[in-house]
Design an enzyme around this catalytic site. Structure first.
Site, PDB file in Angstrom:
ATOM      1  N   GLY A  16       6.275  -5.741   4.206  1.00 25.58           N
ATOM      2  CA  GLY A  16       7.185  -6.264   5.215  1.00 25.58           C
ATOM      3  C   GLY A  16       7.982  -7.442   4.689  1.00 25.58           C
ATOM      4  O   GLY A  16       7.460  -8.278   3.955  1.00 25.58           O
ATOM      5  N   ARG A  77       7.439   0.273   1.491  1.00 21.77           N
ATOM      6  CA  ARG A  77       6.068   0.648   1.166  1.00 21.77           C
ATOM      7  C   ARG A  77       6.132   1.967   0.414  1.00 21.77           C
ATOM      8  O   ARG A  77       6.932   2.835   0.736  1.00 21.77           O
ATOM      9  CB  ARG A  77       5.230   0.765   2.439  1.00 21.77           C
ATOM     10  CG  ARG A  77       4.984  -0.597   3.093  1.00 21.77           C
ATOM     11  CD  ARG A  77       4.190  -0.496   4.386  1.00 21.77           C
ATOM     12  NE  ARG A  77       3.808  -1.817   4.869  1.00 21.77           N
ATOM     13  CZ  ARG A  77       4.572  -2.592   5.625  1.00 21.77           C
ATOM     14  NH1 ARG A  77       5.777  -2.174   5.962  1.00 21.77           N
ATOM     15  NH2 ARG A  77       4.160  -3.784   6.016  1.00 21.77           N
ATOM     16  N   ASP A 108      -1.123  -8.310   1.396  1.00 21.35           N
ATOM     17  CA  ASP A 108      -2.351  -7.831   0.767  1.00 21.35           C
ATOM     18  C   ASP A 108      -2.195  -6.448   0.149  1.00 21.35           C
ATOM     19  O   ASP A 108      -2.792  -6.146  -0.878  1.00 21.35           O
ATOM     20  CB  ASP A 108      -3.518  -7.855   1.762  1.00 21.35           C
ATOM     21  CG  ASP A 108      -3.307  -6.919   2.946  1.00 21.35           C
ATOM     22  OD1 ASP A 108      -2.147  -6.624   3.270  1.00 21.35           O
ATOM     23  OD2 ASP A 108      -4.306  -6.498   3.551  1.00 21.35           O
ATOM     24  N   THR A 131       4.408 -12.818   3.707  1.00 24.29           N
ATOM     25  CA  THR A 131       4.149 -12.043   4.921  1.00 24.29           C
ATOM     26  C   THR A 131       4.115 -12.984   6.107  1.00 24.29           C
ATOM     27  O   THR A 131       3.548 -14.080   6.018  1.00 24.29           O
ATOM     28  CB  THR A 131       2.815 -11.272   4.836  1.00 24.29           C
ATOM     29  OG1 THR A 131       2.485 -10.755   6.133  1.00 24.29           O
ATOM     30  CG2 THR A 131       1.674 -12.155   4.358  1.00 24.29           C
ATOM     31  N   ASP A 133       2.410 -12.602   8.671  1.00 26.81           N
ATOM     32  CA  ASP A 133       1.117 -12.494   9.353  1.00 26.81           C
ATOM     33  C   ASP A 133       0.133 -13.601   8.996  1.00 26.81           C
ATOM     34  O   ASP A 133      -0.835 -13.821   9.721  1.00 26.81           O
ATOM     35  CB  ASP A 133       0.465 -11.139   9.045  1.00 26.81           C
ATOM     36  CG  ASP A 133       1.336  -9.971   9.458  1.00 26.81           C
ATOM     37  OD1 ASP A 133       2.077 -10.123  10.458  1.00 26.81           O
ATOM     38  OD2 ASP A 133       1.294  -8.913   8.792  1.00 26.81           O
ATOM     39  N   ASP A 135      -2.190 -13.638   6.771  1.00 27.20           N
ATOM     40  CA  ASP A 135      -3.503 -12.982   6.762  1.00 27.20           C
ATOM     41  C   ASP A 135      -4.081 -12.813   5.360  1.00 27.20           C
ATOM     42  O   ASP A 135      -4.822 -11.866   5.094  1.00 27.20           O
ATOM     43  CB  ASP A 135      -3.415 -11.617   7.446  1.00 27.20           C
ATOM     44  CG  ASP A 135      -2.416 -10.673   6.776  1.00 27.20           C
ATOM     45  OD1 ASP A 135      -1.663 -11.128   5.882  1.00 27.20           O
ATOM     46  OD2 ASP A 135      -2.379  -9.483   7.144  1.00 27.20           O
ATOM     47  N   ARG A 177      -0.153  -8.264  12.968  1.00 25.03           N
ATOM     48  CA  ARG A 177      -1.038  -7.184  12.538  1.00 25.03           C
ATOM     49  C   ARG A 177      -2.466  -7.479  12.986  1.00 25.03           C
ATOM     50  O   ARG A 177      -2.713  -7.600  14.173  1.00 25.03           O
ATOM     51  CB  ARG A 177      -0.937  -6.955  11.020  1.00 25.03           C
ATOM     52  CG  ARG A 177      -1.348  -5.560  10.597  1.00 25.03           C
ATOM     53  CD  ARG A 177      -1.064  -5.290   9.155  1.00 25.03           C
ATOM     54  NE  ARG A 177      -1.737  -6.195   8.260  1.00 25.03           N
ATOM     55  CZ  ARG A 177      -1.869  -6.000   6.949  1.00 25.03           C
ATOM     56  NH1 ARG A 177      -1.350  -4.921   6.397  1.00 25.03           N
ATOM     57  NH2 ARG A 177      -2.489  -6.876   6.183  1.00 25.03           N
TER      58      ARG A 177
END
Length: 324
Positions: A16, A77, A108, A131, A133, A135, A177
């Protein structure tokens, strides 16, 4: 490979998109140019590595777009890269273009791909966490997270205005996410009455306890992370069960959180991480991600990076305090 043999660095953005990627590309190009190193960008992530879709990167051009969101290299992706045959084609591309080192900006999934690629490719890889996120382990903040939170806050503030005018319950779903970081940060800063995240099991109980006797002219605002196991629709139906009189609306902010100009923090983060990525290559580092821990640059091996960044104790305590 010794540092004096690095003459050509390849770079790509993957997964993303996130605000600040262009600033990181500028920093990489500038740092490399000062050392007399050529930089080429692969377009569309791992797909560009497989297809040999690369373009030269020059700092004087990239300097003009550091304020823009998205990524000038585009991103994607790649299902093909998941297969060994795809990775072999990517290796052929690197060899054909005399790429001596590779810098990847992504999440990731990007670093998992580099781990797999390192099994057949021995050139040094450096990662930059890009990202919204937030995360990823090995860094307090990922590139784009701060911008996404600011976008969420701006939009939720507007939703709160109309919610107050109609005495409504608004459920706002934010991205992230499987991580609740965007929900926690945006929810706390807009004064949400409830914040629901994947990492907490108590938050929904607090919400239902609050809403069952709700009868006020004030708006009631619920911020839900998209990865929460309950989900916006189920939250709405459960609220109706305990308090049938409320007027509920659901808003999903969606991909607006990925777009827009990067914040000052993300621009600076992109600059710092991009410069450190090149420096790490010249120090013979490989298969590590450059991150920020306690505002200090930090290197983390890829196999540790792919462990999800957990919501820390302090944030859990804040969530519980303001959720009651």
């Amino acid at each position: 490979m010794s540092t004096n043999k690095i003459k050509h660095i390849g770079v790509f953005t993957s997964g993303g998109d996130s605000p600040g990627m262009n600033a990181a590309l500028y920093a990489i190009a500038k740092s490399a140019e000062v050392k007399g190193i050529k930089v080429s960008g692969f377009r569309k992530g791992y797909e560009g590595l497989i297809d040999g879709d690369l373009v030269p990167l020059a700092s004087h051009e990239l300097k003009k777009i550091t304020q823009k969101g998205g990524t000038i290299l585009k991103t994607a992706r790649s299902k093909r890269f998941l297969e060994l045959e795809g990775r072999k084609k990517a290796l052929q591309t690197l060899k054909a273009n005399n790429i001596d080192a590779l810098i990847a900006i992504g999440g990731d999934g990007t670093f998992k791909g580099l781990l797999a690629f390192s099994e057949i490719c021995d050139i040094p890889f450096i990662g930059i966490p890009g990202t919204i996120d937030n995360d990823i382990s090995g860094t307090d903040y990922t590139l784009g997270f701060d911008s996404a939170v600011n976008t969420a806050i701006e939009n939720i503030d507007k939703i709160k205005d109309t919610a107050e005018s109609h005495n409504r319950v608004f459920i706002v779903e934010v991205m992230g996410r499987d991580s609740g970081y965007i929900a926690i940060h945006s929810g706390l800063m807009v004064g949400a009455d409830a914040i629901l995240i994947p990492e907490s099991a108590k938050d929904f109980i607090y919400l239902l306890d609050k809403i069952k006797n709700y009868d006020s002219e004030d708006a009631f605002l619920v911020v839900v992370s998209e990865g929460d196991e309950i989900g916006a629709e189920l939250v709405s139906s459960k609220i109706k069960e305990v308090n049938p009189n409320v007027d509920i609306r659901i808003t999903r902010l969606g991909h607006v959180q990925r777009g827009g100009n990067p914040s000052a923090l993300d621009r600076m983060l992109g600059i710092r991480l991009g410069v450190e990525a090149v420096k790490s290559l010249l120090q013979s580092k490989k298969n590590v991600m450059v991150g920020i821990l306690n505002n200090q640059l930090h290197l983390t091996p890829f196999n540790e990076v792919v462990k999800q960044h957990q919501v820390n104790k302090e944030l859990h305590e804040l969530l519980e305090l303001f959720g009651k």
